[in-house]
Each structure stands twice: as C-alpha cells, then as structure tokens.
Design an enzyme around this catalytic site. Structure first.
Site, PDB file in Angstrom:
ATOM      1  N   ASP A  67       0.647  -1.195   0.171  1.00 21.65           N
ATOM      2  CA  ASP A  67       0.012  -0.109   0.122  1.00 21.65           C
ATOM      3  C   ASP A  67       0.845   1.582   0.291  1.00 21.65           C
ATOM      4  O   ASP A  67       2.036   1.095   0.316  1.00 21.65           O
ATOM      5  CB  ASP A  67      -0.914   0.063   1.369  1.00 21.65           C
ATOM      6  CG  ASP A  67      -0.748  -0.876   2.051  1.00 21.65           C
ATOM      7  OD1 ASP A  67       0.688  -0.101   2.995  1.00 21.65           O
ATOM      8  OD2 ASP A  67      -1.376  -1.259   3.226  1.00 21.65           O
ATOM      9  N   ASN A 136      -7.190  -3.994  14.311  1.00 19.41           N
ATOM     10  CA  ASN A 136      -8.635  -3.906  13.501  1.00 19.41           C
ATOM     11  C   ASN A 136      -9.085  -5.170  13.019  1.00 19.41           C
ATOM     12  O   ASN A 136     -10.117  -5.217  12.318  1.00 19.41           O
ATOM     13  CB  ASN A 136      -9.077  -2.667  13.100  1.00 19.41           C
ATOM     14  CG  ASN A 136      -8.426  -2.076  12.038  1.00 19.41           C
ATOM     15  OD1 ASN A 136      -7.394  -2.820  12.082  1.00 19.41           O
ATOM     16  ND2 ASN A 136      -9.000  -0.580  11.574  1.00 19.41           N
ATOM     17  N   HIS A 138      -7.027  -5.503   9.967  1.00 25.33           N
ATOM     18  CA  HIS A 138      -7.304  -4.987   8.979  1.00 25.33           C
ATOM     19  C   HIS A 138      -5.111  -6.040   8.473  1.00 25.33           C
ATOM     20  O   HIS A 138      -4.627  -5.445   9.241  1.00 25.33           O
ATOM     21  CB  HIS A 138      -7.035  -3.622   8.192  1.00 25.33           C
ATOM     22  CG  HIS A 138      -5.737  -2.709   8.551  1.00 25.33           C
ATOM     23  ND1 HIS A 138      -5.542  -1.404   8.915  1.00 25.33           N
ATOM     24  CD2 HIS A 138      -4.711  -3.484   8.518  1.00 25.33           C
ATOM     25  CE1 HIS A 138      -4.683  -0.978   9.153  1.00 25.33           C
ATOM     26  NE2 HIS A 138      -3.931  -2.170   9.338  1.00 25.33           N
ATOM     27  N   GLU A 143      -9.498  -2.137   5.030  1.00 21.53           N
ATOM     28  CA  GLU A 143     -10.356  -2.025   6.945  1.00 21.53           C
ATOM     29  C   GLU A 143     -11.656  -2.703   7.066  1.00 21.53           C
ATOM     30  O   GLU A 143     -11.829  -3.238   6.413  1.00 21.53           O
ATOM     31  CB  GLU A 143     -10.261  -0.438   6.779  1.00 21.53           C
ATOM     32  CG  GLU A 143      -9.225   0.513   6.624  1.00 21.53           C
ATOM     33  CD  GLU A 143      -8.141   0.436   7.705  1.00 21.53           C
ATOM     34  OE1 GLU A 143      -7.989  -0.537   8.678  1.00 21.53           O
ATOM     35  OE2 GLU A 143      -7.937   2.103   8.412  1.00 21.53           O
TER      36      GLU A 143
END
Ligand code: PGA
Length: 260
Positions: A67, A136, A138, A143
C-alpha cells in the site's frame, strides 16, 4: 493456518527473516509481497544483515508493497516508498526498478490502483507475501467492512488506523486519510503468506483472525481460506487464542518441526 507461538518477541523476527532468506535462496527470481509498519523493521534489519554478512542476494528478486498513502509523492518523507527505500532497499543489492509500490501522487489514483493490480499479475503474482495485522484486523489497508473479494483500490483509513499510525508523523502534521491498497483477493492469490504479530494490543485481532468467524469485521480472517499461511506470534499477541495450548502442543516453542 500454521500457528507458531515463539517464547519471546525477539524470536519472532529472525524466524520470519529466515523463512524469507530460505525462499529467495531457493528461488532467486521470486516475487515478494512486502509490508510496512513497525513490526517489519527488525525483519528488514535481519535480512539486510544477512545480505551484508552472509552474501544473501536480492539481485533477481521483484517486490510489490501492499500500500501507499494517497497524496504522498514517492520522495515525501512519510511516504511508504521513501520508508522502504531508506529502511530496506538501500541496504540490499535489489534492482530499484524491480521494487514496486503504488504511486500515491498519481493524478488518477483509481487508475493507478487498477494498473498496480495488473503489474502484479504481469509479474506472475506474489510467491511469498509478508503481512502484519492492524489492531482492527486489517491487512494492507483493507479496513473492517472491506470486501473479502477485493482487488487493489482506494480505501479510506479507519480512525483507529489513523490513530495508530500518527506516531510516524510529526505532531500536528495532517495525516493522510486514504490509501491505495492491494485487495484481500490480491493477498489471497499469493502462494505463501507469513503474518507476524507481537504485543498485547494485537491479541484481539489475532484471535479474531485465527479462530473467529470469517467476517469483513476482521478482514484478516479471510486468511482462514488460504491454504499456505504461517502466523508467527509472541506470547502477548497469542494471549487471547482459545486453542493456544493446542498450537503449542503441535509446535512446541513455536518451532516448525515435521508433524509426524
Ligand atoms: P504495525 O502495523 O506493524 O506498525 O503494528 C501493522 C499493520 O497495521 O498492518
């Protein structure tokens, strides 16, 4: 999934680096999927040490990172391109032309995302994908609520991700709000995946990934469908696993010996 629980955090990183080193020694033109994030720093340091002291060569290796922040140019001090160059690529013998990250400053980020997916395909796909995991759940910047069938695209960063990554930016510096990230399906197409997690703050996400229902609430749980994923944990990151004792019985001290 193969779940390896090492005796300490310090043992996680050389194990991962050793797997990558073994892979590129056997496959000198391999395509690696690489990750950023603090967890990867000691892995890249160990690989650079092996290059320096043990002649581990990356000369034929191709890399694709997961990313990049939308809006940051490759030479922006906080871009993942600059981070990878400074932290890893500058210390090994890789051909810079073979290192790939999405261009965060592309005039049309959507088109860049699609082109990045095509570049991965044109390279023959990812042989070995290195992953961290967010608190979380990811992977990459996929996400919670990401499509488990997604390919490379633009994602808005979750508030908890912006908070977690704020430490990499100056105080009061505006944080990017979007990223170009490879998709869950892009990751799932990798032949082999190594995911690392350390620290108590990752324990809930790790338990949801390995033992929870496969759910877009924890995007990493999609890896339950991947046939060749190894998860390397320290005791704190493993602390919420219901079957921890079972994993340790199969792989004592997180060692990866033959099962029979
Ligand atoms: P970290 O990030 O290694 O900095 O904890 C991992 C991730 O967000 O994927």
């Amino acid at each position: 999934m193969k779940v390896l629980i090492k005796n300490s955090e310090a043992l996680v990183f050389p194990d991962a680096a050793g797997r990558i080193a073994d892979h590129i020694t056997c496959h000198q033109t391999a395509t690696l999927g690489l990750a950023t994030g603090g967890t990867m720093t000691p892995v890249y340091q160990e690989l650079a040490r092996r290059h320096r002291e043990e002649a581990l060569s990356f000369a034929g290796i191709t890399t694709f990172n997961l990313d990049e922040y939308v809006g940051l140019s490759p030479d922006h001090p906080k871009s993942y391109r600059k981070d990878m160059n400074d932290r890893f690529f500058a210390h090994i013998d890789i051909d810079p032309q073979r290192t790939h990250l999405p261009a965060g400053d592309a005039p049309d980020p959507e088109a860049e995302a699609k082109a990045y997916e095509r570049r991965i395909d044109a390279a023959g796909g990812i042989d070995l994908q290195l992953l961290g995991i967010g608190i979380n759940g990811h992977i990459g910047f996929n996400e919670p609520s990401s499509s488990l069938g997604s390919s490379t695209r633009i994602k808005r960063l979750a508030p908890s991700t912006i908070e977690a990554n704020r430490r990499f930016f100056e105080r009061d510096e505006a944080m990017p709000t979007h990223a170009i990230t490879v998709g869950i399906q892009t990751i799932m197409r990798a032949d082999m995946i190594i995911l690392l997690a350390t620290g108590e703050r990752k324990a809930n996400a790790v338990a949801a990934m390995i033992e929870g229902p496969v759910s877009a609430l924890c995007p990493a749980s999609a890896l339950q469908f991947h046939p060749n994923t190894t998860v390397i944990l320290d005791p704190a990151a493993a602390s919420k696993l219901a079957l921890k004792d079972f994993y340790l019985a199969i792989h004592p001290r997180g060692e990866d010996q033959d099962l029979l």
